[in-house]
Scaffold this motif. Structure first.
Motif: not given
Ligand SMILES: [Zn+2]
Length: 337
Positions: A39, A52-53, A83, A90-91, A94, A107
């Motif tokens: 990230c 990203d998360t 994102l 990745h999400v 979020a 996004l």
């Protein structure tokens, strides 16, 4: 595909590192064999952009809290969340990060539909469709059902869902102190975008390009018809940018961006030949699941990896059929005479 040894220990926290002025890589631990998702935090004149998360789990929440403290960033200093594509690593966090920071989350517009289809559905429809797709391609019932259940576990790890704003292809977004062009590069996912800062020659590439492993390219229920063809043309497009630094979604950053794109194209040429060979080994052809088992060490893989091995095999088979190198008859793929 992401074929890596199984993770036994949860990956350790690693501090953020400044990889280019004002751009910090924040490795967030993830409970899958890839171990970390890369990230980023980008410093700008009026606050920070978070990219990203990780999944929404204790690993990611603990790592984000420590990383923000380490850099002296308060949650309210995060002004936007970007994102890059819909994948859960990745999400996943979020929604939690949005609640923590109050920041808007973006996004790529091209990815909105897939995000909804995979994560917003409350009926279990995607899990059923995955099981059906894999069964229809020759997978045994028990494995296909286990993969459906596995999908439902993934859904749990992306809750709560963030409120999203779509980023149109070709638009520009300010990340940190620079403007980045949103470039749609489908393949690893239908709507994945990369973000290009020509001035600094920096490409926020996320999973479009990876070092050491090749990004997974998969056929999923409802996905674009020929993701490998999409991906190969996206690689050409990215190679032509002339980027000097690619900020990747896992593992090391990439400095020879065009060279890495060419290596991945060569990998898929080779993989296509192996898949075509596996389909042609018997005169009656083979199912996708049989071919998957010939290409990948399925018995040594986790469910997560089997899911990607099968979907990636399908992406190669679809490509070969479209190219006229194979033909599908019933469940079997065979070489054209
Ligand atoms: Zn991904």
């Amino acid at each position: 595909m992401h074929a890596k040894p199984r993770a036994c220990q949860p990956p350790a926290w690693q501090p953020p590192t400044e990889v280019s002025p004002g751009i910090f890589l924040v490795p967030i631990p993830i409970p899958i064999p890839l171990r970390y998702v890369n990230c980023y935090l980008l410093r700008g004149p009026s606050g920070w952009t978070l990219v990203d998360t990780g999944f929404h789990d204790s690993l990611a929440m603990g790592a984000w809290s420590r990383a923000l403290r380490h850099l002296g960033i308060r949650p309210q200093d995060i002004k936007q969340i970007l994102l890059t594509h819909y994948h859960p690593d990745h999400v996943g966090a979020a929604g939690w990060l949005q609640q923590l920071t109050g920041a808007p989350a973006f996004l790529p517009e091209t990815e909105m539909e897939q995000f909804q289809r995979f994560w917003a559905d409350e009926t279990g429809d995607m899990a059923r469709r995955l099981t059906e797709l894999f069964r229809a391609e020759g997978m045994d019932d028990a494995t296909a059902r286990a993969l459906g259940r596995h999908h439902l576990q993934q859904v749990e790890r992306v809750r709560p869902l963030p409120e999203l704003q779509p980023l149109p292809e070709g638009s520009r977004i300010h990340l940190g102190d620079g403007a980045y062009e949103v470039i749609w590069t489908p393949g690893h996912s239908d709507g994945l975008a990369v973000f290009w800062n020509a001035e600094r020659s920096i490409l926020l590439a996320n999973d479009m390009l990876l070092a050491g492993i090749t990004p997974n390219v998969s056929v999923w229920p409802g996905s674009r018809p020929n993701p490998l063809a999409d991906y190969l043309s996206s690689l050409q497009r990215v190679a032509a940018l002339g980027a000097r630094l690619a900020l990747t979604g896992h593992r090391a950053l990439i400095r020879d961006v065009a060279g890495r794109a060419r290596e991945i194209i060569a990998h898929h040429d080779d993989r296509l030949a192996r898949v075509a060979g596996a389909a042609s080994a018997a005169p009656e052809g083979a199912t996708a699941w049989e071919i998957c088992r010939r290409i990948f060490p399925v018995d040594a893989l986790t469910l997560h990896q089997i899911r990607f091995a099968m979907a990636e095999t399908l992406a190669h088979l679809v490509y070969l059929c479209e190219e006229g190198r194979l033909r599908k008859e019933g469940m079997r793929y065979r070489a054209l005479a």
